[in-house]
Design a protein around this motif. Structure first.
Motif, PDB file in Angstrom:
ATOM      1  N   ILE A 178       0.851  -1.191   0.000  1.00  0.00           N
ATOM      2  CA  ILE A 178       0.000   0.000   0.000  1.00  0.00           C
ATOM      3  C   ILE A 178       0.890   1.247   0.000  1.00  0.00           C
ATOM      4  O   ILE A 178       1.819   1.351   0.807  1.00  0.00           O
ATOM      5  CB  ILE A 178      -0.927   0.007   1.247  1.00  0.00           C
ATOM      6  N   SER A 179       0.596   2.209  -0.865  1.00  0.00           N
ATOM      7  CA  SER A 179       1.381   3.444  -0.921  1.00  0.00           C
ATOM      8  C   SER A 179       1.115   4.301   0.315  1.00  0.00           C
ATOM      9  O   SER A 179       0.067   4.183   0.956  1.00  0.00           O
ATOM     10  CB  SER A 179       1.053   4.240  -2.187  1.00  0.00           C
ATOM     11  N   ASP A 180       2.066   5.156   0.636  1.00  0.00           N
ATOM     12  CA  ASP A 180       1.930   6.026   1.804  1.00  0.00           C
ATOM     13  C   ASP A 180       0.773   7.014   1.663  1.00  0.00           C
ATOM     14  O   ASP A 180       0.145   7.374   2.640  1.00  0.00           O
ATOM     15  CB  ASP A 180       3.229   6.794   2.063  1.00  0.00           C
ATOM     16  N   ASP A 181       0.489   7.438   0.424  1.00  0.00           N
ATOM     17  CA  ASP A 181      -0.615   8.382   0.201  1.00  0.00           C
ATOM     18  C   ASP A 181      -1.828   7.687  -0.440  1.00  0.00           C
ATOM     19  O   ASP A 181      -2.543   8.257  -1.253  1.00  0.00           O
ATOM     20  CB  ASP A 181      -0.163   9.582  -0.620  1.00  0.00           C
ATOM     21  N   PHE A 182      -2.058   6.439  -0.034  1.00  0.00           N
ATOM     22  CA  PHE A 182      -3.155   5.605  -0.538  1.00  0.00           C
ATOM     23  C   PHE A 182      -4.494   6.335  -0.420  1.00  0.00           C
ATOM     24  O   PHE A 182      -4.735   7.040   0.558  1.00  0.00           O
ATOM     25  CB  PHE A 182      -3.196   4.309   0.277  1.00  0.00           C
ATOM     26  N   LYS A 183      -5.349   6.150  -1.423  1.00  0.00           N
ATOM     27  CA  LYS A 183      -6.676   6.761  -1.438  1.00  0.00           C
ATOM     28  C   LYS A 183      -7.741   5.669  -1.420  1.00  0.00           C
ATOM     29  O   LYS A 183      -7.749   4.818  -2.293  1.00  0.00           O
ATOM     30  CB  LYS A 183      -6.820   7.656  -2.661  1.00  0.00           C
ATOM     31  N   PHE A 184      -8.618   5.706  -0.405  1.00  0.00           N
ATOM     32  CA  PHE A 184      -9.673   4.704  -0.267  1.00  0.00           C
ATOM     33  C   PHE A 184     -11.037   5.378  -0.302  1.00  0.00           C
ATOM     34  O   PHE A 184     -11.293   6.316   0.443  1.00  0.00           O
ATOM     35  CB  PHE A 184      -9.531   3.941   1.052  1.00  0.00           C
ATOM     36  N   THR A 185     -11.898   4.865  -1.179  1.00  0.00           N
ATOM     37  CA  THR A 185     -13.270   5.342  -1.273  1.00  0.00           C
ATOM     38  C   THR A 185     -14.191   4.145  -1.182  1.00  0.00           C
ATOM     39  O   THR A 185     -14.011   3.160  -1.892  1.00  0.00           O
ATOM     40  CB  THR A 185     -13.527   6.074  -2.612  1.00  0.00           C
TER      41      THR A 185
ATOM     42  N   PRO B  34     -12.153  10.577  -0.811  1.00  0.00           N
ATOM     43  CA  PRO B  34     -11.463   9.398  -0.277  1.00  0.00           C
ATOM     44  C   PRO B  34     -10.806   9.670   1.069  1.00  0.00           C
ATOM     45  O   PRO B  34     -10.441  10.803   1.388  1.00  0.00           O
ATOM     46  CB  PRO B  34     -10.407   9.106  -1.343  1.00  0.00           C
ATOM     47  N   ALA B  35     -10.644   8.590   1.836  1.00  0.00           N
ATOM     48  CA  ALA B  35      -9.765   8.627   3.002  1.00  0.00           C
ATOM     49  C   ALA B  35      -8.349   8.530   2.434  1.00  0.00           C
ATOM     50  O   ALA B  35      -8.078   7.681   1.589  1.00  0.00           O
ATOM     51  CB  ALA B  35     -10.055   7.456   3.928  1.00  0.00           C
ATOM     52  N   VAL B  36      -7.468   9.417   2.859  1.00  0.00           N
ATOM     53  CA  VAL B  36      -6.133   9.470   2.262  1.00  0.00           C
ATOM     54  C   VAL B  36      -5.086   9.068   3.291  1.00  0.00           C
ATOM     55  O   VAL B  36      -5.125   9.512   4.442  1.00  0.00           O
ATOM     56  CB  VAL B  36      -5.832  10.883   1.710  1.00  0.00           C
TER      57      VAL B  36
ATOM     58  N   LEU C 257       0.184  -0.295  -4.599  1.00  0.00           N
ATOM     59  CA  LEU C 257      -1.246  -0.085  -4.784  1.00  0.00           C
ATOM     60  C   LEU C 257      -1.543   1.314  -4.243  1.00  0.00           C
ATOM     61  O   LEU C 257      -1.194   1.634  -3.102  1.00  0.00           O
ATOM     62  CB  LEU C 257      -2.046  -1.155  -4.043  1.00  0.00           C
ATOM     63  N   ASP C 258      -2.160   2.152  -5.085  1.00  0.00           N
ATOM     64  CA  ASP C 258      -2.283   3.576  -4.768  1.00  0.00           C
ATOM     65  C   ASP C 258      -3.705   4.032  -4.475  1.00  0.00           C
ATOM     66  O   ASP C 258      -3.897   5.048  -3.815  1.00  0.00           O
ATOM     67  CB  ASP C 258      -1.714   4.397  -5.928  1.00  0.00           C
TER      68      ASP C 258
END
Length: 126
Positions: free
Chosen positions: A28-35, A44-46, A108-109
């Protein structure tokens, strides 16, 4: 073609770890974006930490999971994950979750998920 292989490898690492509930965080990337999970919140939660917190709650609800289908196009992917859920109120169900992924720079971003949120709201206390 190399990007598809890389995205596939990232997803395989993620889902192998996710099914065991450990080790998935490494891709998982450090600035991962989850929606996902709440249609009223389109932003998204970032951040990796924010996503880990989301998964802590979600992991309590599923017993097992498996990848049903995976379609990869370069750095984009769609995965249908099948989950066996056991809710705190004792209700057990099996359900699918559509998971739309984006990879970037070998991690994974971003992830957007689609599932039956009404069932979760009925069975998981906030």
């Amino acid at each position: 073609m190399e990007t598809s292989t890389s995205t596939k490898q990232l997803l395989e690492i993620y889902y192998n770890g996710f099914a065991r509930k450990e080790g998935w965080e490494t891709v998982i990337s450090d600035d991962f974006k989850f929606t996902g999970g709440d249609m009223t919140k389109t932003a998204p939660a970032v951040g990796k930490t924010a996503y880990i917190e989301v998964i802590k709650r979600f992991s309590r609800a599923f017993k097992t999971m498996r990848v049903k289908e995976m379609i990869i196009d370069g750095e984009n992917a769609c995965v249908i994950g099948n989950y066996d859920f056991i809710f705190p109120d004792g209700v057990s169900i099996n359900g699918d979750v559509a998971e739309i992924w984006k990879a970037k720079n070998g991690k994974l971003d971003a992830l957007t998920i689609f599932f039956d949120t009404l069932t979760f709201d009925k069975h998981i206390p906030k």
